[in-house]
Scaffold this active site. Structure first.
Site, short mmCIF file in Angstrom:
data_model
loop_
_atom_site.label_atom_id
_atom_site.label_comp_id
_atom_site.label_asym_id
_atom_site.label_seq_id
_atom_site.Cartn_x
_atom_site.Cartn_y
_atom_site.Cartn_z
N GLY A 8 0.68 -1.21 0.03
CA GLY A 8 0.05 -0.05 -0.01
C GLY A 8 0.74 1.11 -0.07
N LEU A 10 1.65 3.53 -2.15
CA LEU A 10 1.19 4.69 -2.92
C LEU A 10 0.21 5.64 -2.09
CD1 LEU A 10 1.30 3.39 -6.55
CD2 LEU A 10 3.11 4.54 -5.47
N GLY A 11 -0.17 5.19 -0.84
CA GLY A 11 -1.27 5.89 -0.06
C GLY A 11 -0.69 7.09 0.64
N GLN A 12 -1.62 7.69 1.51
CA GLN A 12 -1.28 8.85 2.29
C GLN A 12 0.05 8.66 3.08
OE1 GLN A 12 -3.88 10.10 5.31
NE2 GLN A 12 -2.97 12.31 5.65
N ASP A 34 2.17 -1.63 -4.35
CA ASP A 34 0.84 -1.41 -4.26
C ASP A 34 -0.05 -2.00 -5.20
OD1 ASP A 34 -0.39 1.43 -2.84
OD2 ASP A 34 -1.50 0.79 -4.62
N ASP A 53 -0.74 -7.28 -4.94
CA ASP A 53 -1.91 -7.42 -4.29
C ASP A 53 -1.87 -8.16 -3.03
OD1 ASP A 53 -4.71 -7.80 -3.57
OD2 ASP A 53 -5.27 -8.12 -5.57
N TYR A 142 -14.51 -1.13 9.43
CA TYR A 142 -13.26 -0.92 9.43
C TYR A 142 -12.70 -1.32 10.83
CZ TYR A 142 -9.13 2.21 9.46
OH TYR A 142 -7.92 2.80 9.39
N LYS A 146 -9.69 -3.80 12.15
CA LYS A 146 -8.56 -3.37 13.00
C LYS A 146 -8.43 -4.27 14.34
CE LYS A 146 -6.95 -0.37 10.23
NZ LYS A 146 -5.43 -0.85 9.40
N1 NAD Z 1 -4.15 8.12 7.02
C1 NAD Z 1 -4.71 7.71 8.32
O1 NAD Z 1 -5.20 8.75 8.97
C2 NAD Z 1 -4.47 6.63 9.26
C3 NAD Z 1 -4.81 6.58 10.52
C4 NAD Z 1 -5.12 5.31 11.24
C5 NAD Z 1 -4.61 4.46 10.72
N2 NAD Z 1 -4.31 4.03 9.11
C6 NAD Z 1 -3.97 2.89 8.49
O2 NAD Z 1 -2.66 3.02 7.89
C7 NAD Z 1 -2.69 2.29 6.80
C8 NAD Z 1 -2.28 3.29 5.51
O3 NAD Z 1 -3.18 4.19 5.43
P1 NAD Z 1 -3.30 5.41 4.47
O4 NAD Z 1 -3.62 6.47 4.90
O5 NAD Z 1 -1.81 5.22 3.86
O6 NAD Z 1 -3.97 4.85 3.33
P2 NAD Z 1 -4.39 5.33 1.90
O7 NAD Z 1 -5.93 4.75 1.57
O8 NAD Z 1 -3.94 6.48 1.72
O9 NAD Z 1 -3.57 4.22 0.95
C9 NAD Z 1 -3.85 2.54 0.99
C10 NAD Z 1 -3.18 1.94 -0.06
O10 NAD Z 1 -3.43 0.53 -0.22
C11 NAD Z 1 -3.49 0.29 -1.59
N3 NAD Z 1 -4.37 -0.93 -1.67
C12 NAD Z 1 -5.65 -1.14 -1.59
N4 NAD Z 1 -5.90 -2.23 -1.82
C13 NAD Z 1 -4.83 -3.15 -1.78
C14 NAD Z 1 -4.51 -4.52 -2.14
N5 NAD Z 1 -5.47 -5.50 -2.18
N6 NAD Z 1 -3.22 -4.68 -2.15
C15 NAD Z 1 -2.11 -3.81 -2.14
N7 NAD Z 1 -2.47 -2.59 -2.15
C16 NAD Z 1 -3.85 -2.07 -1.83
C17 NAD Z 1 -4.29 1.61 -2.31
O11 NAD Z 1 -4.15 1.51 -3.87
C18 NAD Z 1 -3.54 2.62 -1.53
O12 NAD Z 1 -2.35 3.06 -2.22
C19 NAD Z 1 -4.23 1.55 6.61
O13 NAD Z 1 -4.07 0.17 7.24
C20 NAD Z 1 -4.93 2.34 7.53
O14 NAD Z 1 -5.96 1.80 7.93
C21 NAD Z 1 -4.35 5.33 8.33
#
Ligand code: NAD
Length: 321
Positions: A8, A10-12, A34, A53, A142, A146
């Site tokens: 994952g 490419l996420g935040q 990702d 994936d 969600y 978790k």
């Molecule tokens: N950002 C927050 O505020 C926050 C807060 C608490 C916990 N988290 C946790 O941190 C983790 C990352 O969060 P984030 O904000 O970067 O999320 P995000 O949604 O920005 O990024 C998630 C990434 O996972 C990828 N993804 C989705 N399905 C997938 C799969 N089957 N296989 C591989 N990749 C896949 C998506 O393409 C995306 O790039 C998550 O587990 C989230 O629950 C985030």
């Protein structure tokens, strides 16, 4: 030396964690993956990058074997609002993904980081000074994934001796990548809209108090926890960590001290408001402090100051191109 795999990526969080890990451990050692397939040019710029994936166990096995992976930061997941819109998919990605990661970690002896969330708590949890060990009965899919994920990490640690480590992260504020469909996205959007339009329509009520953290603190927390002495870790499911407990109105005021004309209206989204109302207002993170020295560096004022400056720079750079 063993490699570090990030799912994952490419996420935040991943967009900033990957560069931080590469700075610290060496660019070639950190494998970004990702679900998203990148065009060849973008993939090359992010190299080593690969499509992965996490619901496909064989893809994880192949990556761990090929790159001799010793540590997995498992970030891939559906976030709270996206998960509520697609509960079946959320269960598949969040649970099968983590199970596959833990199984591959068991087979190859990898260390695992799992990001839990304030979403792992629910309406029957004490909402103020939420303890490290307390009632966890979330009413969102969600949150269910978790809590189950925390328990699974605990189980793999005690049953198979896997070095699992986790954080219950609060809402994260950052300026590099857009947030991915969470209930605290408003805190990021508010800064962007303040810089671009000097106005924002907020989907949570003005007095909704939640834990928040600026991304540099979240990155430090993840890396410090993963480097901590294992003998000192009393919790293998996930540690409470927070940096501030704030409302939309307080964030808007902090922005207004720097952008005086900033106007905010409140147009509450009942789905995300209900999720926020089931989460802690303020977590007790003293266990993280005691076990591995957790201490945040950014409060609301420091975060707002840095966020606005970074976004103004970003906007100025975009205007030049
Ligand atoms: N950002 C927050 O505020 C926050 C807060 C608490 C916990 N988290 C946790 O941190 C983790 C990352 O969060 P984030 O904000 O970067 O999320 P995000 O949604 O920005 O990024 C998630 C990434 O996972 C990828 N993804 C989705 N399905 C997938 C799969 N089957 N296989 C591989 N990749 C896949 C998506 O393409 C995306 O790039 C998550 O587990 C989230 O629950 C985030």
């Amino acid at each position: 030396m063993a490699s570090i795999l990030v799912t994952g990526a490419l996420g935040q969080i991943g967009s900033e964690l990957v560069p931080a890990l590469r700075d610290r451990y060496g660019a070639d050692r950190v494998i970004a993956t990702d679900l998203k397939v990148l065009p060849p040019g973008s993939a090359a710029a992010l190299a080593p990058y690969g499509h992965l994936d996490c619901t496909e166990a064989h893809q994880l096995h192949e990556a761990v074997r090929r790159y001799a992976v010793g540590t997995i930061y498992h970030l891939a997941a559906l976030l709270s609002a996206s998960a509520e819109a697609a509960p079946q998919l959320a269960w598949s990605v969040n649970m099968s993904g983590l199970y596959n990661v833990l199984e591959v970690a068991r087979e190859y002896g990898c260390q695992v980081f799992f990001p839990s969330s304030i979403g792992a708590f629910g309406p029957s949890t004490p909402r103020d000074a939420t303890p490290q060990v307390t009632i966890q009965r979330p009413n969102t899919i969600y949150g269910v994934t978790k809590v189950a994920g925390e328990l699974l990490c605990d189980y793999y640690a005690s049953r198979f001796g896997i070095d699992t480590r986790g954080l219950r992260l609060p809402g994260l504020v950052s300026y590099v990548a857009a947030p991915g469909g969470g209930t605290t996205d408003y805190a990021v959007e508010m800064h962007y809209h303040a810089v671009r339009y000097a106005s924002y329509s907020c989907f949570l009520a003005a007095d909704t108090r939640l834990d928040m953290m600026y991304m540099p603190d979240a990155l430090a927390a993840m890396i410090e926890l993963m480097e901590a002495d294992p003998a000192r870790l009393n919790h293998r499911n996930a540690y409470n960590v927070t940096a501030m407990s704030v409302t939309p109105a307080e964030i808007a005021d902090a922005i207004r001290r720097r952008i005086p004309g900033f106007a905010v209206e409140y147009d509450v989204d009942p789905v995300r408001q209900a999720i926020a109302d089931s989460w802690p207002r303020s977590m007790d993170d003293s266990a993280a402090h005691a076990d591995w020295g957790w201490a945040p560096r950014y409060d609301l004022e420091a975060m707002t100051e840095d966020m606005l400056r970074r976004l103004e720079d970003k906007l100025a750079a975009a205007r030049k191109h």
